[in-house]
Design a protein around this motif. Sequence first.
Motif, PDB file in Angstrom:
ATOM      1  N   ALA A 285       0.819  -2.584  -2.595  1.00 38.08           N
ATOM      2  CA  ALA A 285       0.978  -3.638  -1.589  1.00 38.08           C
ATOM      3  C   ALA A 285      -0.196  -3.641  -0.617  1.00 38.08           C
ATOM      4  O   ALA A 285      -0.688  -4.709  -0.221  1.00 38.08           O
ATOM      5  N   LEU A 286      -0.655  -2.464  -0.228  1.00 36.62           N
ATOM      6  CA  LEU A 286      -1.799  -2.360   0.673  1.00 36.62           C
ATOM      7  C   LEU A 286      -3.072  -2.867   0.003  1.00 36.62           C
ATOM      8  O   LEU A 286      -3.923  -3.497   0.649  1.00 36.62           O
ATOM      9  N   GLU A 287      -3.198  -2.589  -1.284  1.00 33.24           N
ATOM     10  CA  GLU A 287      -4.371  -3.067  -2.021  1.00 33.24           C
ATOM     11  C   GLU A 287      -4.363  -4.599  -2.087  1.00 33.24           C
ATOM     12  O   GLU A 287      -5.411  -5.240  -1.918  1.00 33.24           O
ATOM     13  N   ASN A 288      -3.196  -5.188  -2.279  1.00 35.63           N
ATOM     14  CA  ASN A 288      -3.085  -6.649  -2.282  1.00 35.63           C
ATOM     15  C   ASN A 288      -3.392  -7.231  -0.904  1.00 35.63           C
ATOM     16  O   ASN A 288      -4.061  -8.265  -0.784  1.00 35.63           O
ATOM     17  N   PRO A 294      -8.575  -9.105   4.393  1.00 37.24           N
ATOM     18  CA  PRO A 294      -9.350  -7.914   4.770  1.00 37.24           C
ATOM     19  C   PRO A 294      -9.624  -7.819   6.263  1.00 37.24           C
ATOM     20  O   PRO A 294      -9.775  -6.718   6.803  1.00 37.24           O
ATOM     21  N   GLU A 295      -9.671  -8.985   6.945  1.00 34.54           N
ATOM     22  CA  GLU A 295      -9.982  -8.984   8.382  1.00 34.54           C
ATOM     23  C   GLU A 295      -8.882  -8.327   9.213  1.00 34.54           C
ATOM     24  O   GLU A 295      -9.132  -7.847  10.328  1.00 34.54           O
ATOM     25  N   LYS A 296      -7.668  -8.248   8.689  1.00 33.88           N
ATOM     26  CA  LYS A 296      -6.561  -7.629   9.435  1.00 33.88           C
ATOM     27  C   LYS A 296      -6.618  -6.103   9.390  1.00 33.88           C
ATOM     28  O   LYS A 296      -5.981  -5.432  10.196  1.00 33.88           O
ATOM     29  N   ARG A 297      -7.344  -5.574   8.429  1.00 33.54           N
ATOM     30  CA  ARG A 297      -7.564  -4.128   8.297  1.00 33.54           C
ATOM     31  C   ARG A 297      -6.250  -3.328   8.254  1.00 33.54           C
ATOM     32  O   ARG A 297      -6.147  -2.223   8.792  1.00 33.54           O
ATOM     33  N   GLY A 298      -5.258  -3.916   7.586  1.00 39.30           N
ATOM     34  CA  GLY A 298      -3.961  -3.251   7.472  1.00 39.30           C
ATOM     35  C   GLY A 298      -4.018  -1.901   6.785  1.00 39.30           C
ATOM     36  O   GLY A 298      -3.476  -0.908   7.301  1.00 39.30           O
ATOM     37  N   LEU A 303      -3.913   4.110   6.879  1.00 38.20           N
ATOM     38  CA  LEU A 303      -4.588   5.376   6.574  1.00 38.20           C
ATOM     39  C   LEU A 303      -4.774   6.190   7.839  1.00 38.20           C
ATOM     40  O   LEU A 303      -4.479   7.398   7.866  1.00 38.20           O
ATOM     41  N   ALA A 304      -5.272   5.558   8.901  1.00 35.81           N
ATOM     42  CA  ALA A 304      -5.512   6.264  10.162  1.00 35.81           C
ATOM     43  C   ALA A 304      -4.217   6.808  10.751  1.00 35.81           C
ATOM     44  O   ALA A 304      -4.175   7.930  11.285  1.00 35.81           O
ATOM     45  N   GLU A 305      -3.143   6.028  10.655  1.00 37.73           N
ATOM     46  CA  GLU A 305      -1.841   6.470  11.165  1.00 37.73           C
ATOM     47  C   GLU A 305      -1.340   7.695  10.405  1.00 37.73           C
ATOM     48  O   GLU A 305      -0.910   8.693  11.012  1.00 37.73           O
TER      49      GLU A 305
END
Length: 423
Positions: A285-288, A294-298, A303-305
Amino acid sequence: MHILDELQQRGLIQQTTDDEGLRKHLEENVVTLYCGYDPTADSLHIGHLMPILMLKRFQMAGHRPIALIGGGTGMIGDPSGRSTERSLNTPEIVQGYSEAIKKQLAGILNFDQGENSAIARNNADWLSSITFIEFLRDIGKHFSVNYMLAKDSVESRLENGISFTEFSYMMLQSFDFLNLYEQEHCTLQIGGSDQWGNITAGMELIRRKRFEDQAEEAEVFGLTVPLITKSDGTKFGKTAGGAVWLDPDKTSPYEFYQFWINTDDRDVIRFIKYFTFIDFEEVQALENELAEAPEKRGPHKRLAEEMTRLIHGDEALKQAQKITDALFSGELTALNAAEIEQGFKDVPSVKIDNKEISLVDLLVEAGISPSKRQAREDIQNGAVYINGERNQEVSHQLTEQDRIEETFTIIRRGKKKYFLIRF
């Protein structure tokens, strides 16, 4: 899913000595495995994370990990992956480093989990008690010089030279595997791909000692993880400020969070697979999401969390997110002094003794503007911000209201130039 299938799906296996044999061994036993960490500093860094998390993955699958701290081998230095010899530290320094690393490992692995609780061992326990003659007679005789010269960790150093001290490191690490096999029935060693030669040498030593003792052949295995590369060609785990440490006093949780959130788009899904325990349905889901928005950087935020929570805990994660949000929005008065210390660690910092000072004089004294004339122009043109708020009053006098917790004032000149004023 079999643990090896999951690791392969995540791209975490570089080599195994016997894939089918290891697969069966893991199915039929609670396997004790180990990975070693030499104490070359008072903290581990993120370059150590993948093998640590591999131990954790095996533990979560029901196996028993040993984190081996190289209090003995750390006195020597591993030549693997290096072009020059390490500087040698004193026993006192190595012991201090060892204790610090043990505490960090205890924060990641579970040392209180019944049958498969993690264990911390220190190879100084056996290396410091054996004499040189004993080691040469009982261990050294099982290693031919030709065999050792053929190993990549040694061969790559021959052109520039390698000392006998580092040349012998392979035998010491092999002796570790032998001791852990005999004392803990450890049958699997893991490490980075640069450790392949040392791992296979340890397996060979165990087999030779078992043959010498006329015992049954040992069933032992080796597994390596890939060395991490970044798509932009830069070294993983390095920033402009140096290594990204696990110690919050060396790399703050905010800096740690920022490292992961700034991951290149080309690397972020791969790093999620490598370093997090997110299931594959969510990874997909993250890859999709990355492909569609991509601009939302979800994925970067996820990953950072995950990484900040894993290493520093929930409270540190919340603090890192708060600092990030405040810097993005410009609402700097929402931060306390400790958060300002973290978020503005790398910006120019100036100490001002005079608590009653005009904005013009402050800009000049702090080196923000080169002259009073320029300072006035900057203020009038709206280029100066105090704690995130634009100030266009040339006659403005700084008061306690301009200081955060009576300690800091943050001046911004232009769009991105921050200055931390300490009173």
